[in-house]
Scaffold this motif. Structure first.
Motif, PDB file in Angstrom:
ATOM      1  N   SER A  66      41.579 -77.567 -53.380  1.00 15.77           N
ATOM      2  CA  SER A  66      41.538 -79.000 -53.153  1.00 15.77           C
ATOM      3  C   SER A  66      42.615 -79.690 -53.978  1.00 15.77           C
ATOM      4  O   SER A  66      42.845 -79.340 -55.135  1.00 15.77           O
ATOM      5  CB  SER A  66      40.171 -79.557 -53.537  1.00 15.77           C
ATOM      6  N   GLU A  68      42.456 -83.040 -54.088  1.00 16.98           N
ATOM      7  CA  GLU A  68      41.802 -84.317 -54.372  1.00 16.98           C
ATOM      8  C   GLU A  68      41.004 -84.202 -55.667  1.00 16.98           C
ATOM      9  O   GLU A  68      40.253 -83.254 -55.857  1.00 16.98           O
ATOM     10  CB  GLU A  68      40.852 -84.700 -53.238  1.00 16.98           C
ATOM     11  N   ILE A  69      41.168 -85.184 -56.534  1.00 19.98           N
ATOM     12  CA  ILE A  69      40.427 -85.212 -57.797  1.00 19.98           C
ATOM     13  C   ILE A  69      39.737 -86.562 -57.885  1.00 19.98           C
ATOM     14  O   ILE A  69      40.379 -87.605 -57.764  1.00 19.98           O
ATOM     15  CB  ILE A  69      41.358 -85.012 -59.003  1.00 19.98           C
ATOM     16  N   SER A  70      38.451 -86.514 -58.136  1.00 21.59           N
ATOM     17  CA  SER A  70      37.695 -87.765 -58.241  1.00 21.59           C
ATOM     18  C   SER A  70      37.888 -88.386 -59.624  1.00 21.59           C
ATOM     19  O   SER A  70      38.225 -87.697 -60.595  1.00 21.59           O
ATOM     20  CB  SER A  70      36.208 -87.511 -57.994  1.00 21.59           C
ATOM     21  N   ASN A  71      37.669 -89.678 -59.711  1.00 24.93           N
ATOM     22  CA  ASN A  71      37.744 -90.368 -61.002  1.00 24.93           C
ATOM     23  C   ASN A  71      36.713 -89.820 -61.976  1.00 24.93           C
ATOM     24  O   ASN A  71      36.960 -89.748 -63.178  1.00 24.93           O
ATOM     25  CB  ASN A  71      37.546 -91.875 -60.811  1.00 24.93           C
ATOM     26  N   ASP A  72      35.557 -89.406 -61.452  1.00 26.72           N
ATOM     27  CA  ASP A  72      34.510 -88.829 -62.284  1.00 26.72           C
ATOM     28  C   ASP A  72      34.995 -87.537 -62.938  1.00 26.72           C
ATOM     29  O   ASP A  72      34.766 -87.312 -64.130  1.00 26.72           O
ATOM     30  CB  ASP A  72      33.249 -88.583 -61.443  1.00 26.72           C
ATOM     31  N   THR A  73      35.677 -86.697 -62.164  1.00 24.62           N
ATOM     32  CA  THR A  73      36.212 -85.440 -62.691  1.00 24.62           C
ATOM     33  C   THR A  73      37.246 -85.716 -63.772  1.00 24.62           C
ATOM     34  O   THR A  73      37.249 -85.068 -64.827  1.00 24.62           O
ATOM     35  CB  THR A  73      36.838 -84.599 -61.564  1.00 24.62           C
ATOM     36  N   ILE A  74      38.118 -86.678 -63.532  1.00 23.74           N
ATOM     37  CA  ILE A  74      39.136 -87.035 -64.521  1.00 23.74           C
ATOM     38  C   ILE A  74      38.480 -87.520 -65.808  1.00 23.74           C
ATOM     39  O   ILE A  74      38.869 -87.121 -66.906  1.00 23.74           O
ATOM     40  CB  ILE A  74      40.091 -88.107 -63.954  1.00 23.74           C
ATOM     41  N   GLN A  75      37.461 -88.350 -65.673  1.00 27.36           N
ATOM     42  CA  GLN A  75      36.758 -88.884 -66.851  1.00 27.36           C
ATOM     43  C   GLN A  75      36.108 -87.758 -67.645  1.00 27.36           C
ATOM     44  O   GLN A  75      36.204 -87.711 -68.875  1.00 27.36           O
ATOM     45  CB  GLN A  75      35.703 -89.918 -66.425  1.00 27.36           C
ATOM     46  N   LYS A  76      35.445 -86.831 -66.957  1.00 32.92           N
ATOM     47  CA  LYS A  76      34.785 -85.717 -67.643  1.00 32.92           C
ATOM     48  C   LYS A  76      35.801 -84.846 -68.386  1.00 32.92           C
ATOM     49  O   LYS A  76      35.560 -84.427 -69.517  1.00 32.92           O
ATOM     50  CB  LYS A  76      33.996 -84.877 -66.649  1.00 32.92           C
ATOM     51  N   LYS A  77      36.929 -84.567 -67.746  1.00 35.91           N
ATOM     52  CA  LYS A  77      37.961 -83.739 -68.385  1.00 35.91           C
ATOM     53  C   LYS A  77      38.562 -84.453 -69.586  1.00 35.91           C
ATOM     54  O   LYS A  77      38.829 -83.838 -70.621  1.00 35.91           O
ATOM     55  CB  LYS A  77      39.063 -83.366 -67.384  1.00 35.91           C
ATOM     56  N   SER A  80      36.051 -84.255 -72.360  1.00 34.01           N
ATOM     57  CA  SER A  80      35.993 -82.883 -72.843  1.00 34.01           C
ATOM     58  C   SER A  80      37.187 -82.579 -73.751  1.00 34.01           C
ATOM     59  O   SER A  80      37.036 -81.982 -74.816  1.00 34.01           O
ATOM     60  CB  SER A  80      35.967 -81.912 -71.667  1.00 34.01           C
TER      61      SER A  80
END
Length: 87
Positions: A66, A68-77, A80
């Protein structure tokens, strides 16, 4: 081709690899050519081009990734990575 890469003759790498890919029919034989192209792109600072070629090669191998990266994924990374840096 590797000699041209090491000498920084990236135009020759592109020319030779494009020509070689026209004559290769087995996917496994294309991998060293693509690796040289990707390394050439990286050496020239063309990261997006190298990444796009990498995704194309993976797709030809039946590996779908994929883009596509969601804003939620970016925030979690980001969170982290912040935790790792502060530790």
């Amino acid at each position: 081709m590797d000699v041209h890469y090491l000498r920084g003759d990236f135009e020759a790498v592109e020319t030779i690899s494009s020509s070689a890919l026209e004559h290769v029919s087995v996917i496994a034989d294309t991998l060293p050519i693509y690796i040289a192209q990707i390394a050439s792109d990286q050496a020239q600072g063309k990261m997006l081009s190298g990444l796009e070629l990498s995704l194309k090669v993976l797709k030809s191998l039946g590996i779908q990734m994929s883009t596509e990266i969601s804003n939620d994924t970016i925030q979690k990374k980001t969170e982290s990575n912040s935790i790792r840096i502060s530790v």
